[in-house]
Write a protein that holds these residues in place. Structure first.
Motif, mmCIF file in Angstrom:
data_model
loop_
_atom_site.group_PDB
_atom_site.id
_atom_site.type_symbol
_atom_site.label_atom_id
_atom_site.label_comp_id
_atom_site.label_asym_id
_atom_site.label_seq_id
_atom_site.Cartn_x
_atom_site.Cartn_y
_atom_site.Cartn_z
ATOM 1 N N GLU A 43 0.833 -1.203 0.000
ATOM 2 C CA GLU A 43 0.000 0.000 0.000
ATOM 3 C C GLU A 43 0.865 1.248 0.000
ATOM 4 O O GLU A 43 1.990 1.238 0.511
ATOM 5 N N PHE A 44 0.327 2.307 -0.563
ATOM 6 C CA PHE A 44 0.965 3.612 -0.550
ATOM 7 C C PHE A 44 0.671 4.272 0.789
ATOM 8 O O PHE A 44 -0.106 3.755 1.586
ATOM 9 N N ARG A 45 1.252 5.418 1.044
ATOM 10 C CA ARG A 45 1.045 6.075 2.341
ATOM 11 C C ARG A 45 -0.400 6.491 2.598
ATOM 12 O O ARG A 45 -0.770 6.782 3.731
ATOM 13 N N ASP A 46 -1.234 6.493 1.546
ATOM 14 C CA ASP A 46 -2.652 6.822 1.725
ATOM 15 C C ASP A 46 -3.483 5.603 2.124
ATOM 16 O O ASP A 46 -4.694 5.687 2.275
ATOM 17 N N GLY A 47 -2.823 4.443 2.281
ATOM 18 C CA GLY A 47 -3.513 3.233 2.702
ATOM 19 C C GLY A 47 -4.130 2.434 1.565
ATOM 20 O O GLY A 47 -4.721 1.386 1.788
ATOM 21 N N ARG A 108 -4.935 6.701 -6.358
ATOM 22 C CA ARG A 108 -4.894 7.930 -5.566
ATOM 23 C C ARG A 108 -6.231 8.660 -5.637
ATOM 24 O O ARG A 108 -6.627 9.332 -4.694
ATOM 25 N N LEU A 109 -6.920 8.542 -6.774
ATOM 26 C CA LEU A 109 -8.232 9.177 -6.949
ATOM 27 C C LEU A 109 -9.367 8.306 -6.407
ATOM 28 O O LEU A 109 -10.531 8.632 -6.594
ATOM 29 N N LYS A 110 -9.000 7.194 -5.783
ATOM 30 C CA LYS A 110 -9.953 6.246 -5.189
ATOM 31 C C LYS A 110 -10.884 5.620 -6.228
ATOM 32 O O LYS A 110 -12.049 5.349 -5.962
ATOM 33 N N ILE A 111 -10.327 5.368 -7.406
ATOM 34 C CA ILE A 111 -11.059 4.681 -8.462
ATOM 35 C C ILE A 111 -10.593 3.230 -8.439
ATOM 36 O O ILE A 111 -9.417 2.950 -8.654
ATOM 37 N N ASP A 112 -11.501 2.322 -8.157
ATOM 38 C CA ASP A 112 -11.145 0.911 -8.050
ATOM 39 C C ASP A 112 -10.795 0.306 -9.405
ATOM 40 O O ASP A 112 -11.215 0.793 -10.458
ATOM 41 N N ARG A 113 -10.048 -0.797 -9.332
ATOM 42 C CA ARG A 113 -9.665 -1.531 -10.539
ATOM 43 C C ARG A 113 -10.910 -1.910 -11.332
ATOM 44 O O ARG A 113 -11.908 -2.370 -10.781
ATOM 45 N N GLY A 114 -10.810 -1.697 -12.650
ATOM 46 C CA GLY A 114 -11.912 -2.043 -13.535
ATOM 47 C C GLY A 114 -12.951 -0.948 -13.687
ATOM 48 O O GLY A 114 -13.806 -1.033 -14.557
#
Length: 172
Positions: A43-47, A108-114
């Protein structure tokens, strides 16, 4: 036929031919990928995941190899195998680096895979390919602009066809 139309069609055909290592690397990574993610699940620092499960070592290696092979074949056609191979490697590898950068931005934009990210999904690999290709040659502004215009059209068309054939679950 109008000479201007012929010139435009010739330009489009040339750009598709030029970008073929990137296009085929991108689709090959998706088709033959799977396995260990490039970010190893970290995970990145944003979790959130750094890249996600869609960017894998297998897909990256196979996709880059396919792009390199296409470049090699193009090099044989033009009589410069070394340049063609290097360009194919840069276009193929650059496409996958661009796609990975797009995945990083989507996380980072909280867009899930797919899930769709219009424009980003269609251009991340093109930008990556052109940036890396610039290490081997200088793409003209006309080539760059044409690639940025036709690539989203080709990308969406291929996705719609794949969806209609039952190869994809979503049309985008």
């Amino acid at each position: 036929m109008n000479p201007d139309i012929i010139n435009v069609l010739t330009l489009i055909a040339y750009v598709i031919y030029f970008m073929l290592p990137a296009y085929l690397a991108n689709v090959s990574a998706l088709t033959f990928g799977g396995g260990t993610p490039v970010d190893f699940g970290r995970e990145f620092r944003d979790g959130r995941r750094i890249l996600g499960d869609g960017v894998t070592w297998k897909g990256t290696i196979i996709g880059t190899a396919i792009g390199t092979l296409i470049g090699l074949l193009q090099g044989i056609v033009i009589g410069d195998v070394i340049h063609g191979t290097l360009l194919g490697f840069c276009l193929g590898g650059g496409a996958l680096l661009g796609d990975a950068a797009g995945s990083f931005l989507k996380r980072r934009l909280k867009i899930d895979r797919g899930r769709p990210a219009p424009i980003l999904d269609q251009l991340d690999f093109v930008v990556g390919a052109l940036i890396l290709a610039s290490l081997v040659m200088s793409p003209s502004p006309v080539l760059i602009i044409t690639a940025l215009i036709i690539s989203p059209i080709l990308h969406l068309s291929a996705n719609i066809i794949s969806y209609l054939m039952g190869m994809k679950n979503v049309w985008y």
